[in-house]
Design a protein around this motif. Structure first.
Motif, PDB file in Angstrom:
ATOM      1  N   MET A  73       0.862  -1.167   0.000  1.00  0.00           N
ATOM      2  CA  MET A  73       0.000   0.000   0.000  1.00  0.00           C
ATOM      3  C   MET A  73       0.911   1.232   0.000  1.00  0.00           C
ATOM      4  O   MET A  73       1.760   1.386   0.869  1.00  0.00           O
ATOM      5  CB  MET A  73      -0.891  -0.036   1.245  1.00  0.00           C
ATOM      6  CG  MET A  73      -1.999   0.964   1.212  1.00  0.00           C
ATOM      7  SD  MET A  73      -3.074   0.891   2.672  1.00  0.00           S
ATOM      8  CE  MET A  73      -4.179  -0.413   2.225  1.00  0.00           C
ATOM      9  N   ASP A  74       0.717   2.098  -0.959  1.00  0.00           N
ATOM     10  CA  ASP A  74       1.568   3.290  -1.005  1.00  0.00           C
ATOM     11  C   ASP A  74       0.987   4.384  -0.112  1.00  0.00           C
ATOM     12  O   ASP A  74      -0.104   4.273   0.419  1.00  0.00           O
ATOM     13  CB  ASP A  74       1.766   3.758  -2.452  1.00  0.00           C
ATOM     14  CG  ASP A  74       0.473   4.137  -3.145  1.00  0.00           C
ATOM     15  OD1 ASP A  74      -0.598   3.883  -2.569  1.00  0.00           O
ATOM     16  OD2 ASP A  74       0.529   4.691  -4.252  1.00  0.00           O
ATOM     17  N   ARG A  75       1.724   5.435   0.039  1.00  0.00           N
ATOM     18  CA  ARG A  75       1.402   6.499   0.985  1.00  0.00           C
ATOM     19  C   ARG A  75       0.020   7.139   0.748  1.00  0.00           C
ATOM     20  O   ARG A  75      -0.744   7.304   1.709  1.00  0.00           O
ATOM     21  CB  ARG A  75       2.508   7.541   0.948  1.00  0.00           C
ATOM     22  CG  ARG A  75       2.414   8.556   2.060  1.00  0.00           C
ATOM     23  CD  ARG A  75       3.662   9.453   2.019  1.00  0.00           C
ATOM     24  NE  ARG A  75       3.762  10.228   3.202  1.00  0.00           N
ATOM     25  CZ  ARG A  75       4.441   9.900   4.283  1.00  0.00           C
ATOM     26  NH1 ARG A  75       5.102   8.787   4.320  1.00  0.00           N
ATOM     27  NH2 ARG A  75       4.478  10.678   5.331  1.00  0.00           N
ATOM     28  N   PRO A  76      -0.366   7.529  -0.480  1.00  0.00           N
ATOM     29  CA  PRO A  76      -1.694   8.124  -0.676  1.00  0.00           C
ATOM     30  C   PRO A  76      -2.827   7.183  -0.283  1.00  0.00           C
ATOM     31  O   PRO A  76      -3.833   7.618   0.274  1.00  0.00           O
ATOM     32  CB  PRO A  76      -1.742   8.451  -2.162  1.00  0.00           C
ATOM     33  CG  PRO A  76      -0.320   8.576  -2.574  1.00  0.00           C
ATOM     34  CD  PRO A  76       0.428   7.608  -1.705  1.00  0.00           C
ATOM     35  N   ASP A  77      -2.656   5.882  -0.538  1.00  0.00           N
ATOM     36  CA  ASP A  77      -3.688   4.926  -0.161  1.00  0.00           C
ATOM     37  C   ASP A  77      -3.809   4.816   1.356  1.00  0.00           C
ATOM     38  O   ASP A  77      -4.910   4.734   1.898  1.00  0.00           O
ATOM     39  CB  ASP A  77      -3.389   3.544  -0.754  1.00  0.00           C
ATOM     40  CG  ASP A  77      -3.546   3.523  -2.264  1.00  0.00           C
ATOM     41  OD1 ASP A  77      -4.248   4.405  -2.797  1.00  0.00           O
ATOM     42  OD2 ASP A  77      -2.958   2.627  -2.905  1.00  0.00           O
ATOM     43  N   LEU A  78      -2.684   4.820   2.035  1.00  0.00           N
ATOM     44  CA  LEU A  78      -2.678   4.747   3.494  1.00  0.00           C
ATOM     45  C   LEU A  78      -3.357   5.968   4.104  1.00  0.00           C
ATOM     46  O   LEU A  78      -4.148   5.845   5.039  1.00  0.00           O
ATOM     47  CB  LEU A  78      -1.241   4.614   4.009  1.00  0.00           C
ATOM     48  CG  LEU A  78      -1.072   4.431   5.511  1.00  0.00           C
ATOM     49  CD1 LEU A  78      -1.762   3.148   5.961  1.00  0.00           C
ATOM     50  CD2 LEU A  78       0.390   4.402   5.876  1.00  0.00           C
ATOM     51  N   VAL A  79      -3.083   7.127   3.562  1.00  0.00           N
ATOM     52  CA  VAL A  79      -3.712   8.363   4.051  1.00  0.00           C
ATOM     53  C   VAL A  79      -5.216   8.311   3.811  1.00  0.00           C
ATOM     54  O   VAL A  79      -6.008   8.686   4.684  1.00  0.00           O
ATOM     55  CB  VAL A  79      -3.075   9.607   3.382  1.00  0.00           C
ATOM     56  CG1 VAL A  79      -3.855  10.860   3.719  1.00  0.00           C
ATOM     57  CG2 VAL A  79      -1.630   9.752   3.814  1.00  0.00           C
ATOM     58  N   SER A  80      -5.631   7.818   2.658  1.00  0.00           N
ATOM     59  CA  SER A  80      -7.061   7.713   2.350  1.00  0.00           C
ATOM     60  C   SER A  80      -7.770   6.782   3.321  1.00  0.00           C
ATOM     61  O   SER A  80      -8.870   7.071   3.798  1.00  0.00           O
ATOM     62  CB  SER A  80      -7.259   7.218   0.918  1.00  0.00           C
ATOM     63  OG  SER A  80      -6.751   8.146  -0.004  1.00  0.00           O
ATOM     64  N   VAL A  81      -7.146   5.667   3.623  1.00  0.00           N
ATOM     65  CA  VAL A  81      -7.731   4.715   4.564  1.00  0.00           C
ATOM     66  C   VAL A  81      -7.804   5.339   5.961  1.00  0.00           C
ATOM     67  O   VAL A  81      -8.815   5.216   6.661  1.00  0.00           O
ATOM     68  CB  VAL A  81      -6.920   3.395   4.587  1.00  0.00           C
ATOM     69  CG1 VAL A  81      -7.356   2.505   5.738  1.00  0.00           C
ATOM     70  CG2 VAL A  81      -7.064   2.672   3.259  1.00  0.00           C
ATOM     71  N   ALA A  82      -6.744   6.018   6.371  1.00  0.00           N
ATOM     72  CA  ALA A  82      -6.734   6.666   7.687  1.00  0.00           C
ATOM     73  C   ALA A  82      -7.830   7.717   7.779  1.00  0.00           C
ATOM     74  O   ALA A  82      -8.528   7.813   8.794  1.00  0.00           O
ATOM     75  CB  ALA A  82      -5.371   7.286   7.954  1.00  0.00           C
ATOM     76  N   VAL A  83      -8.005   8.506   6.727  1.00  0.00           N
ATOM     77  CA  VAL A  83      -9.054   9.529   6.721  1.00  0.00           C
ATOM     78  C   VAL A  83     -10.425   8.878   6.824  1.00  0.00           C
ATOM     79  O   VAL A  83     -11.292   9.333   7.572  1.00  0.00           O
ATOM     80  CB  VAL A  83      -8.941  10.412   5.455  1.00  0.00           C
ATOM     81  CG1 VAL A  83     -10.183  11.252   5.272  1.00  0.00           C
ATOM     82  CG2 VAL A  83      -7.703  11.286   5.538  1.00  0.00           C
ATOM     83  N   ALA A  84     -10.639   7.808   6.105  1.00  0.00           N
ATOM     84  CA  ALA A  84     -11.927   7.113   6.143  1.00  0.00           C
ATOM     85  C   ALA A  84     -12.211   6.547   7.530  1.00  0.00           C
ATOM     86  O   ALA A  84     -13.329   6.658   8.047  1.00  0.00           O
ATOM     87  CB  ALA A  84     -11.951   6.004   5.095  1.00  0.00           C
ATOM     88  N   VAL A  85     -11.194   5.945   8.142  1.00  0.00           N
ATOM     89  CA  VAL A  85     -11.364   5.364   9.479  1.00  0.00           C
ATOM     90  C   VAL A  85     -11.646   6.463  10.503  1.00  0.00           C
ATOM     91  O   VAL A  85     -12.557   6.349  11.323  1.00  0.00           O
ATOM     92  CB  VAL A  85     -10.123   4.531   9.873  1.00  0.00           C
ATOM     93  CG1 VAL A  85     -10.159   4.169  11.358  1.00  0.00           C
ATOM     94  CG2 VAL A  85     -10.026   3.292   9.019  1.00  0.00           C
ATOM     95  N   LEU A  86     -10.888   7.543  10.465  1.00  0.00           N
ATOM     96  CA  LEU A  86     -11.095   8.636  11.416  1.00  0.00           C
ATOM     97  C   LEU A  86     -12.455   9.290  11.223  1.00  0.00           C
ATOM     98  O   LEU A  86     -13.128   9.666  12.191  1.00  0.00           O
ATOM     99  CB  LEU A  86      -9.970   9.664  11.292  1.00  0.00           C
ATOM    100  CG  LEU A  86      -8.597   9.173  11.763  1.00  0.00           C
ATOM    101  CD1 LEU A  86      -7.532  10.227  11.455  1.00  0.00           C
ATOM    102  CD2 LEU A  86      -8.619   8.837  13.236  1.00  0.00           C
ATOM    103  N   SER A  87     -12.882   9.431   9.987  1.00  0.00           N
ATOM    104  CA  SER A  87     -14.199   9.998   9.704  1.00  0.00           C
ATOM    105  C   SER A  87     -15.304   9.101  10.250  1.00  0.00           C
ATOM    106  O   SER A  87     -16.278   9.582  10.839  1.00  0.00           O
ATOM    107  CB  SER A  87     -14.367  10.188   8.200  1.00  0.00           C
ATOM    108  OG  SER A  87     -15.651  10.685   7.918  1.00  0.00           O
ATOM    109  N   ALA A  88     -15.148   7.799  10.084  1.00  0.00           N
ATOM    110  CA  ALA A  88     -16.134   6.855  10.617  1.00  0.00           C
ATOM    111  C   ALA A  88     -16.183   6.916  12.140  1.00  0.00           C
ATOM    112  O   ALA A  88     -17.265   6.876  12.737  1.00  0.00           O
ATOM    113  CB  ALA A  88     -15.805   5.444  10.147  1.00  0.00           C
ATOM    114  N   LEU A  89     -15.026   7.008  12.777  1.00  0.00           N
ATOM    115  CA  LEU A  89     -14.986   7.115  14.239  1.00  0.00           C
ATOM    116  C   LEU A  89     -15.664   8.398  14.717  1.00  0.00           C
ATOM    117  O   LEU A  89     -16.407   8.389  15.706  1.00  0.00           O
ATOM    118  CB  LEU A  89     -13.542   7.060  14.744  1.00  0.00           C
ATOM    119  CG  LEU A  89     -12.872   5.690  14.703  1.00  0.00           C
ATOM    120  CD1 LEU A  89     -11.401   5.811  15.076  1.00  0.00           C
ATOM    121  CD2 LEU A  89     -13.587   4.727  15.623  1.00  0.00           C
TER     122      LEU A  89
END
Length: 102
Positions: free
Chosen positions: A1-17
């Motif tokens: 997983m490259d850096r932009p994908d990791l950031v996208s996943v982190a944003v999605a998880v934080l938004s869900a929380l």
């Protein structure tokens, strides 16, 4: 997983929380309760000023105002959000340190 994908996943998880815990609505509920408590404090301040001049109000009038204020405080408490015990205990300890007691 490259850096932009990791950031996208982190944003999605934080938004869900954030959505799950509804921080914004909880903050609004606490802010609203605080404003209602401040209003009740101002009413109590006015009531205390009235007691300094015995000629301004009768005892029965003061007691009626106090009883109404107790009702307002009861209503505020019913609608106010819960504060976790750990937060309450920490606030009490800070207040005791700052004011020399509660």
């Amino acid at each position: 997983m490259d850096r932009p994908d990791l950031v996208s996943v982190a944003v999605a998880v934080l938004s869900a929380l954030q959505t799950f815990f509804s921080f914004a609505s909880r903050a609004d509920a606490h802010r609203s309760a605080g404003a209602r408590y401040a209003m009740a404090k101002r009413r109590l301040d006015v009531l205390l000023l009235k007691t300094e001049d015995p000629a301004s109000s009768s005892t029965s009038d003061l007691l009626a105002e106090l009883q109404a204020l107790v009702g307002v405080l009861d209503d505020i408490e019913q609608g106010a959000p819960d504060v976790p015990d750990s937060v309450y205990d920490r606030a009490r300890a800070e207040q005791a340190e700052r004011d020399g007691g509660i």
